[in-house]
Design an enzyme around this catalytic site. Structure first.
Site, PDB file in Angstrom:
ATOM      1  CG  PHE A 104      -5.212  -0.906  -3.981  1.00 25.53           C
ATOM      2  CD1 PHE A 104      -4.814  -2.508  -3.145  1.00 25.53           C
ATOM      3  CD2 PHE A 104      -4.254   0.085  -4.964  1.00 25.53           C
ATOM      4  CE1 PHE A 104      -3.272  -1.973  -3.513  1.00 25.53           C
ATOM      5  CE2 PHE A 104      -2.164  -0.742  -5.271  1.00 25.53           C
ATOM      6  CZ  PHE A 104      -2.316  -1.421  -4.827  1.00 25.53           C
TER       7      PHE A 104
ATOM      8  CG  ASP B  11      -7.912   6.106  -5.599  1.00 31.07           C
ATOM      9  OD1 ASP B  11      -7.170   6.033  -6.633  1.00 31.07           O
ATOM     10  OD2 ASP B  11      -7.408   5.236  -4.529  1.00 31.07           O
TER      11      ASP B  11
ATOM     12  CE  LYS C 135      -3.023   2.255 -11.032  1.00 28.83           C
ATOM     13  NZ  LYS C 135      -1.463   1.159 -11.387  1.00 28.83           N
TER      14      LYS C 135
HETATM   15  N1  PLP Z   1      -4.958   4.579  -5.747  1.00 27.72           N
HETATM   16  C1  PLP Z   1      -5.904   3.393  -6.870  1.00 27.72           C
HETATM   17  C2  PLP Z   1      -7.609   3.185  -7.271  1.00 27.72           C
HETATM   18  C3  PLP Z   1      -5.133   2.325  -7.753  1.00 27.72           C
HETATM   19  O1  PLP Z   1      -5.610   1.680  -8.382  1.00 27.72           O
HETATM   20  C4  PLP Z   1      -3.437   2.205  -7.616  1.00 27.72           C
HETATM   21  C5  PLP Z   1      -2.378   1.632  -7.669  1.00 27.72           C
HETATM   22  O2  PLP Z   1      -2.994   0.366  -8.181  1.00 27.72           O
HETATM   23  C6  PLP Z   1      -3.496   3.346  -6.814  1.00 27.72           C
HETATM   24  C7  PLP Z   1      -3.918   4.209  -5.396  1.00 27.72           C
HETATM   25  C8  PLP Z   1      -1.119   2.867  -5.766  1.00 27.72           C
HETATM   26  O3  PLP Z   1      -0.914   4.388  -6.722  1.00 27.72           O
HETATM   27  P1  PLP Z   1       1.188   4.026  -6.542  1.00 27.72           P
HETATM   28  O4  PLP Z   1       0.814   2.005  -7.382  1.00 27.72           O
HETATM   29  O5  PLP Z   1       0.602   4.293  -8.184  1.00 27.72           O
HETATM   30  O6  PLP Z   1       0.976   4.268  -4.975  1.00 27.72           O
END
Ligand code: PLP
Length: 405
Positions: A140, A225, A254
């Site tokens: 994700f 990520d 986050k």
């Molecule tokens: N990358 C990861 C690993 C995530 O868990 C998330 C959100 O859950 C995101 C990217 C996307 O982040 P945002 O919701 O702040 O755009």
């Protein structure tokens, strides 16, 4: 006072249909506890989906935000501000990175990472056909068009096609599947060191090192990520430290702002040669309010030993969940790292158990369809963990008894 029911009805009249909030209106928070509109208390083990690193109402974070708000809220990237400069410096001091692109969310941090990788290959490596980005199935990466394209879960793609071209999907923790896709046209490989939304799945030992070697072989950039796994959540400031291998580019968000929206795409000097003046920008990116909050979060994490706390409390949580799994056949597997923990449930029970937990005053959510995710604030105490485990076990046994009846 407007009733909870009336407030929710009003919300449902106007909210984007893409959101489906639970039946609570949250009013305020203190430490690891949330209070709803009617004053009911909940132990918050979801922390705004791994965001509230310092819990709710942390006095130093509140003070940092209040003081910065009174002083200066925003100027854009036409000018520097001291909190922004200090935050970039601190992120580089703590990590492998030399430079920082500040933005506002995880998806934006990944978007910046993809743009940087593609532009690096075109402009620095001189390889205009080196455009492919390999991501993992069940990953994700966010909801912007490129981030959702990178997200290796077809359910998030539905209806948004055509997706961004040249994204390929390999199997997480399977180096052969990635090697089969990687070649001289690969611009970058992106991976979560611990998959979050995919169901809390840590990378196998050696997997990240294998990816590093593969990227070096084909001249691709390695992107981690760490939007969910970063900022002390897995027991080290960054999850990649666990494997002793560094990426070229990393996305953060986050927990970084402790609840104030902020994202960061951080990278080596070499990777950042892919950007030049005007290549990429964000009006709000590095805003002094968000930067001041993030600086405070990083400072408190280091001063108060919150990495160590994440490791210790995470071990207690996982041990307690394994005891519960041994007693109740509904929990099939417990896995995680630090305070990023998943309890995989049998069949389709996870949703019912999340609801049962809420009835016991414990907030958790689902990741990967059948896994209950525990990502509490990094400040949780042993007593908080014990209380969460008691509530979880009560929820599981009540649900099991109801099912049997
Ligand atoms: N990358 C990861 C690993 C995530 O868990 C998330 C959100 O859950 C995101 C990217 C996307 O982040 P945002 O919701 O702040 O755009």
């Amino acid at each position: 006072m407007t009733s909870t029911t009336d407030l929710i009805a009003l919300g449902n009249e106007h909210n984007s249909p893409s959101y489906a909030p639970g039946p609570l209106v949250i009013d305020r928070g203190e430490r690891v506890t949330l209070f709803d509109h009617d004053g009911a208390e909940y132990l918050d083990f979801v922390a705004g989906i791994a965001v509230n690193a310092l819990g709710h109402g942390h006095p130093e974070l509140v003070k940092a935000i209040q003081e910065q708000a009174a002083k200066l809220l925003h100027v854009s990237n036409m000018f520097y501000t001291e909190p922004q400069i200090r935050l970039m410096d601190e992120l580089c001091r703590l990590s492998f990175a030399d430079r920082v692109f500040l933005c506002n969310s995880g998806a934006e941090a990944n978007e910046a990472a993809f743009k940087l990788a593609r532009r690096f290959q075109k402009v620095v490596a001189g390889k205009p056909n080196k455009t492919k980005i390999i991501s993992m199935k069940n990953s994700f990466h966010g909801r912007t068009l490129a981030a959702v394209t990178a997200t290796g879960q077809p359910k998030y793609h539905k209806g948004f096609e055509p997706l961004v071209p040249d994204f390929l999907y390999a199997t997480f923790n399977d180096l052969d599947s990635i090697a089969a896709l990687a070649d001289e046209t690969t611009a970058a490989i992106i991976v979560e060191p611990v998959q979050g939304e995919g169901g809390i799945v840590p990378s196998a030992p050696g997997f990240l090192a294998g990816l590093r070697a593969l990227c070096d072989d084909v001249g691709a950039l390695l992107i981690f990520d760490e939007v969910q796994a970063g900022i002390a959540r897995t027991g080290t400031m960054f999850a990649y430290e666990y494997d002793g291998v560094a990426p070229d580019i990393m996305a953060l968000a986050k927990g970084l702002g402790g609840g104030v929206p902020i994202g960061a795409c951080i990278a080596t000097d070499h990777a950042f040669e892919g950007f030049e003046r005007g290549s990429h920008a964000s009006t709000f990116g590095g805003n002094p309010l968000a930067s001041a909050a993030a600086l405070c979060v990083l400072e408190v994490i280091q001063r108060d030993g919150l990495c160590q706390n994440a490791t210790a409390r995470g071990e207690e949580l996982m041990a307690g969940l394994r005891d519960i799994a041994a007693k109740h056949d509904v929990v099939e597997d417990v896995r995680g790292r630090g305070l990023m923990v998943g309890a995989q449930c049998a069949g389709t029970s996870a949703g019912d158990i999340v609801t049962a937990c809420r009835d016991e005053g414990l907030l958790v959510n689902i990741a990967g369809g059948n896994t209950i995710r525990f990502v509490p604030p990094l400040i949780v105490t042993e007593a908080d963990v014990t209380s969460a485990l008691t509530r979880f076990e009560t929820a599981v046994s009540k649900w099991s008894n109801q099912r049997a009846a």
